[in-house]
Design a protein around this motif. Structure first.
Motif, PDB file in Angstrom:
ATOM      1  N   ILE A  66       0.909  -1.166  -0.200  1.00 42.02           N
ATOM      2  CA  ILE A  66       0.022   0.063   0.116  1.00 42.02           C
ATOM      3  C   ILE A  66       0.958   1.114  -0.108  1.00 42.02           C
ATOM      4  O   ILE A  66       0.601   2.083  -0.682  1.00 42.02           O
ATOM      5  N   GLY A  67       1.919   1.232   0.751  1.00 39.89           N
ATOM      6  CA  GLY A  67       2.829   2.305   0.824  1.00 39.89           C
ATOM      7  C   GLY A  67       3.695   2.447  -0.538  1.00 39.89           C
ATOM      8  O   GLY A  67       3.434   3.846  -0.975  1.00 39.89           O
ATOM      9  N   ALA A  68       3.902   1.674  -1.146  1.00 38.32           N
ATOM     10  CA  ALA A  68       4.664   1.616  -2.284  1.00 38.32           C
ATOM     11  C   ALA A  68       3.437   2.074  -3.374  1.00 38.32           C
ATOM     12  O   ALA A  68       3.869   3.014  -4.465  1.00 38.32           O
ATOM     13  N   GLU A  69       2.356   2.003  -3.237  1.00 35.68           N
ATOM     14  CA  GLU A  69       1.313   2.447  -4.168  1.00 35.68           C
ATOM     15  C   GLU A  69       0.886   3.822  -4.051  1.00 35.68           C
ATOM     16  O   GLU A  69       0.767   4.688  -5.069  1.00 35.68           O
ATOM     17  N   LEU A  70       0.943   4.370  -2.870  1.00 38.60           N
ATOM     18  CA  LEU A  70       0.846   5.774  -2.441  1.00 38.60           C
ATOM     19  C   LEU A  70       1.741   6.371  -3.121  1.00 38.60           C
ATOM     20  O   LEU A  70       1.720   7.552  -3.596  1.00 38.60           O
ATOM     21  N   GLY A  71       3.181   5.993  -2.819  1.00 40.07           N
ATOM     22  CA  GLY A  71       4.368   6.611  -3.311  1.00 40.07           C
ATOM     23  C   GLY A  71       4.253   6.945  -5.066  1.00 40.07           C
ATOM     24  O   GLY A  71       4.684   7.896  -5.408  1.00 40.07           O
ATOM     25  N   SER A  73       1.452   6.997  -6.661  1.00 34.17           N
ATOM     26  CA  SER A  73       0.329   7.917  -6.922  1.00 34.17           C
ATOM     27  C   SER A  73       1.068   9.188  -6.617  1.00 34.17           C
ATOM     28  O   SER A  73       0.665  10.149  -7.329  1.00 34.17           O
ATOM     29  N   GLY A  74       1.656   9.489  -5.606  1.00 35.46           N
ATOM     30  CA  GLY A  74       2.275  10.775  -5.340  1.00 35.46           C
ATOM     31  C   GLY A  74       3.362  11.273  -6.636  1.00 35.46           C
ATOM     32  O   GLY A  74       3.160  12.366  -7.037  1.00 35.46           O
ATOM     33  N   ASN A  75       4.010  10.208  -7.007  1.00 30.66           N
ATOM     34  CA  ASN A  75       4.688  10.565  -8.353  1.00 30.66           C
ATOM     35  C   ASN A  75       3.934  11.051  -9.638  1.00 30.66           C
ATOM     36  O   ASN A  75       4.334  11.958 -10.095  1.00 30.66           O
ATOM     37  N   ASN A  76       2.764  10.124  -9.717  1.00 31.17           N
ATOM     38  CA  ASN A  76       1.985  10.502 -10.578  1.00 31.17           C
ATOM     39  C   ASN A  76       1.360  12.085 -10.577  1.00 31.17           C
ATOM     40  O   ASN A  76       1.386  12.818 -11.598  1.00 31.17           O
ATOM     41  N   ILE A  77       1.031  12.321  -9.440  1.00 32.61           N
ATOM     42  CA  ILE A  77       0.448  13.680  -9.178  1.00 32.61           C
ATOM     43  C   ILE A  77       1.337  14.613  -9.531  1.00 32.61           C
ATOM     44  O   ILE A  77       1.037  15.638 -10.232  1.00 32.61           O
TER      45      ILE A  77
END
Length: 128
Positions: A66-71, A73-77
């Motif tokens: 989940i943490g990796a996926e949030l990371g 997502s943050g990069n994409n944003i």
């Protein structure tokens, strides 16, 4: 306070009879949780009878995903924001794109805040 008061000696024995499948299940539980059989029984029966034992290894693995996926997502944003900034400087950024981005980003922030709450709840449960 004396050491014996904090950690009383364990002098009583308790016997538990299990079927072969139950024994294998119990041994697997001991292995996956990384705690002794006696501690499993003490925790589950005596201390926190209403709480659930958690396979910490699997939980940490899932939280890491989940943490990796949030990371990601943050990069994409960040990439979208940089691209939007370039388009804005060139006068090519439409109002509808900005409105849609703001709406999606607001929803993302709500989901992230909910995840943070859930993580805190999980940590509290793990602490006991």
């Amino acid at each position: 306070m004396a050491k014996d008061e904090l950690f009383p000696r364990k002098i009583r024995r308790f016997e538990l009879r299990l079927s072969e499948p139950e024994l294998h299940q119990f041994l697997e539980l001991e292995k996956s949780l990384g705690i002794s059989r006696a501690d499993i029984v003490r925790i589950r029966v005596l201390k926190n009878s209403t709480k659930m034992l958690v396979n910490a290894k699997d939980l940490m693995k899932q939280l890491d995903l989940i943490g990796a996926e949030l990371g990601r997502s943050g990069n994409n944003i960040n990439q979208l924001a940089r691209h939007a900034n370039v388009l804005h400087k060139r006068g090519m950024l439409g109002h509808e794109v900005t409105t849609e981005f703001n709406s999606l980003f607001t929803e993302y922030l709500k989901v992230q805040q909910e995840l943070e709450k859930l993580f805190r709840q999980i940590l509290r449960l793990m602490k006991g």
